[in-house]
Write an enzyme that holds these catalytic residues in place. Structure first.
Site, PDB file in Angstrom:
ATOM      1  N   GLY A   1       0.397   5.899   0.463  1.00 12.94           N
ATOM      2  CA  GLY A   1      -0.468   7.024   0.760  1.00 12.94           C
ATOM      3  C   GLY A   1       0.348   8.281   0.943  1.00 12.94           C
ATOM      4  N   GLY A   2      -0.307   9.338   1.425  1.00  8.80           N
ATOM      5  CA  GLY A   2       0.369  10.611   1.596  1.00  8.80           C
ATOM      6  C   GLY A   2       1.501  10.550   2.592  1.00  8.80           C
ATOM      7  N   TYR A   3       1.432   9.638   3.510  1.00 12.19           N
ATOM      8  CA  TYR A   3       2.472   9.500   4.537  1.00 12.19           C
ATOM      9  C   TYR A   3       3.692   8.773   3.981  1.00 12.19           C
ATOM     10  CZ  TYR A   3       4.490   8.209   9.090  1.00 12.19           C
ATOM     11  OH  TYR A   3       5.319   8.041  10.176  1.00 12.19           O
ATOM     12  N   GLY A   4       3.493   7.825   3.100  1.00  8.64           N
ATOM     13  CA  GLY A   4       4.589   7.025   2.568  1.00  8.64           C
ATOM     14  C   GLY A   4       4.071   5.690   2.061  1.00  8.64           C
TER      15      GLY A   4
ATOM     16  N   GLY B   1       0.822  -1.199   0.000  1.00 16.52           N
ATOM     17  CA  GLY B   1       0.000   0.000   0.000  1.00 16.52           C
ATOM     18  C   GLY B   1       0.850   1.240   0.000  1.00 16.52           C
TER      19      GLY B   1
ATOM     20  N   VAL C   1       3.718   1.246   2.581  1.00 17.80           N
ATOM     21  CA  VAL C   1       3.541   0.189   3.576  1.00 17.80           C
ATOM     22  C   VAL C   1       4.022  -1.123   2.974  1.00 17.80           C
ATOM     23  CG1 VAL C   1       1.933  -0.997   5.100  1.00 17.80           C
ATOM     24  CG2 VAL C   1       1.549   1.381   4.511  1.00 17.80           C
TER      25      VAL C   1
ATOM     26  N   ASP D   1     -10.895   9.824  15.270  1.00 14.73           N
ATOM     27  CA  ASP D   1     -11.053   9.596  13.836  1.00 14.73           C
ATOM     28  C   ASP D   1     -11.646   8.205  13.583  1.00 14.73           C
ATOM     29  OD1 ASP D   1     -10.979  10.362  11.194  1.00 14.73           O
ATOM     30  OD2 ASP D   1      -8.900   9.734  10.871  1.00 14.73           O
TER      31      ASP D   1
ATOM     32  N   LYS E   1       4.885   0.614   8.165  1.00 11.21           N
ATOM     33  CA  LYS E   1       4.500   1.884   7.573  1.00 11.21           C
ATOM     34  C   LYS E   1       5.721   2.793   7.542  1.00 11.21           C
ATOM     35  CE  LYS E   1       1.596   5.069   9.575  1.00 11.21           C
ATOM     36  NZ  LYS E   1       0.294   5.539  10.082  1.00 11.21           N
TER      37      LYS E   1
END
Length: 949
Positions: free
Chosen positions: A636-639, A634, A641, A751, A655
């Site tokens: 995403g904006g964070y990095g 995977g 996985v 969240d 992650k």
């Protein structure tokens, strides 16, 4: 300065090493070095080459041999190495309350033939319990509770003929209870064992009749909250020594054995939340019985049994939903020790009469939802009485207090000892003796107390005095103890916050903490009988006082040695200094993984950890095949996985933040701080982290079946039916309840959404993503004022308007999740808000509230969903405009459990054996830690972008 002086000191140190190294057995010293190399945060006194002579804290010796290792609550992290097998004289091993100790127990532990006590309470161990544990023939105490052990109970434990205490509770053990068959051993061979504590696992199958016999001396049989099936064996009535029996929260069926009342020494009987049927059990003659709970079974419709009036020792009677009918006898209330009577949701009728001679300890009578038409009390009963839902409260104009459910007032059991209270600064707390100090804290969990009146301060004073007497008899530096926040959890355990204050100074040293921890973990402390079996769950102690050591004796001994071996000693000194320097550098790096953390950035101060494992970059690089594309699951904006396999064989999801990026620094800090504190089967586990070479990586347990959102949308290929959705709802609710009520400190997730609820291989739900979460300190119990963050569609409108965050904000978000479970629609879809859509479509006068057009057609087409109306009612209560009108997560859990029972489900039963058990099992979808999974970060947003409710 004379250059010969450093050489002289090296000479003296080297001579000392040679002289004293012979004191501790070299094999034992080598094993302790292996522990030291495998563990982080070992005591500072672990220096020198003579653990026995230098007095390494936590290490006990007899002559030159190591005979005990007692290190509870030391903040140890790492794994238990196979080298421990070399400690052949070891008798006691207590590593309890070190949640950073992970991995499996090495099979080599079976070589510790003289081990008599093994306590690993509340650590992070996982994997199967090794079968070699059955080789420890001298074992008396075996406490492996409150870990993450999986697999079956080893049958070899049946070989432990000296075993007194067996506690495997609060793990993830599966399979059946092993009994002997002529070729293999089993637990039925444990005739000298007093305690079977197996509660809160995933054990299945029948309770073997062979397990019990008249030769056994059991006093506690605790099998609660498993998935046991079949009948209660008739042989149970042969164990005449039995005092506490908990079989509640299983899937047991059939009639209760007719010889149950032969257990005349029984104090506590819990059979609730099963599928038991047949006639109401006859408990006549059980004169020592204090507590009875047989709620939520399907016994034959029956009048109130005569034994209600004969159990003179009764303190607590709970018989909810047991199909009782008729009138309650007035003499029930005259039992001298009676404190609580809960008979709600039955068919009781007539006029309720308490009489004038009711027990002076009686605090609660709860008879909700029966057919009681009147009430009279000649004695002026003024304690809590609840008749809501009875005809007596349905008449127009009734304003009696018993027709209103009153809010319970919390109590603080431990007042100050007649001293002037003081105001303490920093993290210090005022003790009962009004001294500011840093107490050792945790939760005392009583698994079967014989009392139910939580407001009786005398009871807590008895426990407080008993604790103090135990600590003082063991010469521990304890000034006072405080008990507070008594609460009952969903497992009917009594939880008490325990604070233990130091004597003579404001800190405990390591010796004091390990001594106190050992007294509680090894069951050396014996509470008064009314408190029953207990377990202590400790919080990490971070305020150790400094310890001083004198090396004068060693120097004198070293100085006395002649210079005949000068050349050899100088060589040894050189090698020793070199290797010690290398070891010191490694230890410094391991003990301070955040040496390069920059607190001036938005990520704030250095993370404060409670047990997370620190991985090196090279370790994670190796387990992901150099972060190969094949390992990527995977992004995403964070990095990105990656899926990885640790050396222990554990699958993990790693992650990895984008190199050099500062985005997500605060989320990284928040997640490792909070997730290192929490341990619950419905909360995703943080295995560890990496913070070196400019990397920020979080290592989680691997969750194979994606997010709840992916299953509801059809992306994962897993189709959840209505029953499975109820199981997901109750599991996620339990995870949230744990965060709100049992985490220390309590945590508001902030969240909650279907993207942050993950499904494991058995489709059990786990709450994930703590990047936006907020801990609630003691000064913030009502709310915390903070910048608004969250995800549109799930955000609590009250929080958005006031910026005051409370636990009820999570409740709102969870209500939206419940609506998604029903509809499989996104919270905001094509400009329509799910809360408003359901509210406008509802019509309570029609079948399924007229929501057929809103419900997910994959579960509702041509089918009546059992309990859906109550599910909708609960969801809409959760999304009320104001937090005060919403239920707590405890109430949410309880109501979902009731809905599940209405739908014919056991609330405590496991989900699927595997995800493949469900139609449309996973067909290769993106992993939950991708895109909008754990990477989803919704910051503050302007009002124009927030969907109005």
């Amino acid at each position: 300065m004379d250059s010969r002086i450093p050489v002289f000191y090296l000479l003296v140190i080297s001579i000392q090493i040679l002289v004293v190294a012979a004191v501790t057995n070299t094999q034992d010293y080598g094993a302790l070095l292996a522990l030291k190399d495998n563990w982080q945060n070992t005591p500072p006194s672990w220096v020198g080459s003579d653990p026995c002579g230098d007095i390494w804290e936590g290490i006990g010796c007899t002559n030159s041999r190591v005979t005990s290792i007692t290190l509870p609550s030391m903040g140890l992290t790492g794994q238990l190495p196979t080298d421990i097998q070399s400690l052949s004289e070891l008798q006691t091993l207590d590593l309890s309350y070190n949640q950073g100790l992970t991995g499996s127990i090495p099979p080599s532990i079976g070589n510790l033939k003289k081990l008599s006590s093994l306590s690993l309470v509340n650590c992070g161990f996982s994997g199967p319990i090794p079968n070699s544990i059955g080789s420890l023939q001298q074992l008396v105490y075996l406490s492996l509770n409150s870990n993450n052990f999986t697999g079956q109970i080893p049958p070899s434990i049946g070989n432990l003929s000296n075993l007194f205490w067996l506690d495997l509770a609060e793990n993830m053990l599966t399979g059946t209870i092993p009994v002997s068959n002529g070729t293999t051993p089993g637990l039925d061979m444990l005739n000298n064992t007093k305690h079977f504590h197996f509660g809160k696992n995933q054990l299945s199958g029948q309770i073997p009749p062979q397990l019990f016999s008249s030769n056994m001396t059991l006093i506690h049989v605790l099998f609660e909250s498993n998935d046991l099936t079949g009948n209660i064996p008739l042989t149970l009535g042969l164990v005449q020594t039995l005092e506490v029996l908990r079989l509640d929260r299983n899937s047991l069926s059939g009639s209760v054995p007719s010889n149950l009342n032969s257990l005349t020494n029984l104090n506590e009987l819990f059979l609730s939340n099963n599928g038991l049927s047949g006639p109401m059990p006859n408990l006549t003659g059980m004169s020592y019985l204090n507590s009875v709970d047989m709620s939520n079974n399907t016994f034959d419709v029956a009048d109130v049994p005569p034994w209600f009036s004969t159990l003179q020792s009764l303190t607590t009677l709970v018989m909810e939903r047991t199909r009782l009918q008729g009138q309650i006898p007035v003499n029930l209330f005259s039992h001298p020790q009676l404190q609580t009577v809960i008979l709600r949701n039955n068919q009781l009728n007539g006029t309720l009469s308490i009489g004038s001679s009711y027990s002076d300890q009686l605090q609660l009578i709860d008879l909700q939802n029966n057919f009681i038409t009147g009430f009279r009390s000649a004695g002026g009963y003024s304690q809590e009485l609840i008749l809501v839902g009875n005809p007596v409260c349905l008449e127009t104009g009734v304003t009696e207090n018993y027709c209103i459910i009153q809010q319970s007032i919390p109590t603080n059991p431990t007042p100050s000892n007649n001293c002037a209270s003081v105001s303490c600064g920093s993290d210090q707390i005022s003790s009962p003796n009004c001294n500011c100090a840093y107490p050792y804290t945790g939760t005392l969990l009583l698994r079967a107390p014989s009392f139910s009146n939580l407001r009786n301060l005398t009871i807590y004073t008895i426990l407080q005095n008993s604790l103090m007497n135990s600590f003082q008899s063991h010469q521990l530096p304890v000034d006072s103890v405080s008990l507070s926040n008594p609460t009952k959890n969903l497992d009917d355990y009594l939880l008490l916050s325990l604070e233990i204050f130091p004597s003579g100074q404001d800190h405990f040293n390591r010796t004091g903490i390990s001594g106190i921890g050992s007294v509680l973990s090894s069951q050396t402390f014996k509470p008064p009988e009314m408190f029953g079996p207990y377990v202590f769950i400790a919080s990490l102690y971070g305020y150790f006082a400094g310890t001083k050591k004198s090396s004068s004796t060693g120097i004198i001994i070293g100085a006395a040695v002649g210079g005949s071996v000068l050349v050899l000693l100088l060589l040894l000194a050189g090698f020793y200094a070199f290797f010690q320097k290398r070891r010191a550098e490694r230890a410094a790096k391991q003990n301070n993984p955040f040496a390069s953390w920059d607190p001036t950035k938005s990520s704030g101060g250095i993370p404060q950890l409670k047990g997370a494992r620190c991985f090196s970059f090279e370790e994670l690089k190796k387990c992901t095949n150099n972060f190969s594309e094949a390992s990527e699951i995977g992004s995403g904006g964070y990095g990105r996985v990656y899926r990885g396999t640790l050396l222990s064989g554990q699958l993990v999801a790693i992650k990895r933040a984008q190199q050099g990026s500062t985005q997500g620094g605060l989320e990284f800090k928040t997640e490792i701080e909070l997730l290192s504190r929490v341990h619950h089967k419905n909360v995703v586990s943080l295995v560890g982290f990496c913070f070196e070479q400019g990397e920020q990586m979080l290592v989680y347990e691997y969750i194979p079946n994606g997010t709840l959102m992916e299953s509801l949308s059809g992306k994962s290929g897993i189709r959840l039916d209505w029953m499975m959705r109820l199981r997901v709802a109750v599991a996620a609710a339990r995870g949230l309840q744990y965060l709100h009520e049992l985490a220390n400190p309590p945590i508001i997730h902030r969240d909650i959404k279907t993207n942050n609820i993950l499904l494991d291989e058995r489709l059990n739900a786990k709450v994930a993503d703590f990047g936006l979460s907020k801990p609630m300190g003691d000064t913030e119990r009502s709310h915390v004022t903070t910048q608004v963050k969250g995800t549109m569609g799930y955000l609590d409108p009250e929080y958005y308007m006031t910026q005051q965050l409370t636990e009820k904000s999570d409740v709102y978000s969870f209500g939206v999740v419940m609506l998604e479970l029903m509809t499989a629609r996104a919270p905001i879809e094509k400009g329509k808000y799910i809360v408003r859509e359901v509210r406008e479509a509802m019509d309570k006068t029609k079948d399924q509230y007229n929501l057929q057009g809103v419900l997910d057609p994959t579960i509702s087409s041509g089918t009546t969903l059992k309990g859906v109306e109550k599910f909708v009612d609960l969801a809409m209560r959760c999304v009320e405009e104001t937090g005060a009108a919403r239920p707590t997560m405890s109430e949410v859990v309880k109501e979902i459990e009731n809905i599940m029972q209405l739908a014919g489900l056991n609330p405590t039963a496991e989900s699927a054996s595997t995800s493949a058990s469900y139609e449309g099992a996973s067909k290769g979808f993106d992993h939950p830690y991708s895109n909008e999974g754990l990477f989803a970060y919704s910051g503050a947003f302007p009002p124009s972008k927030l969907e109005a409710k």
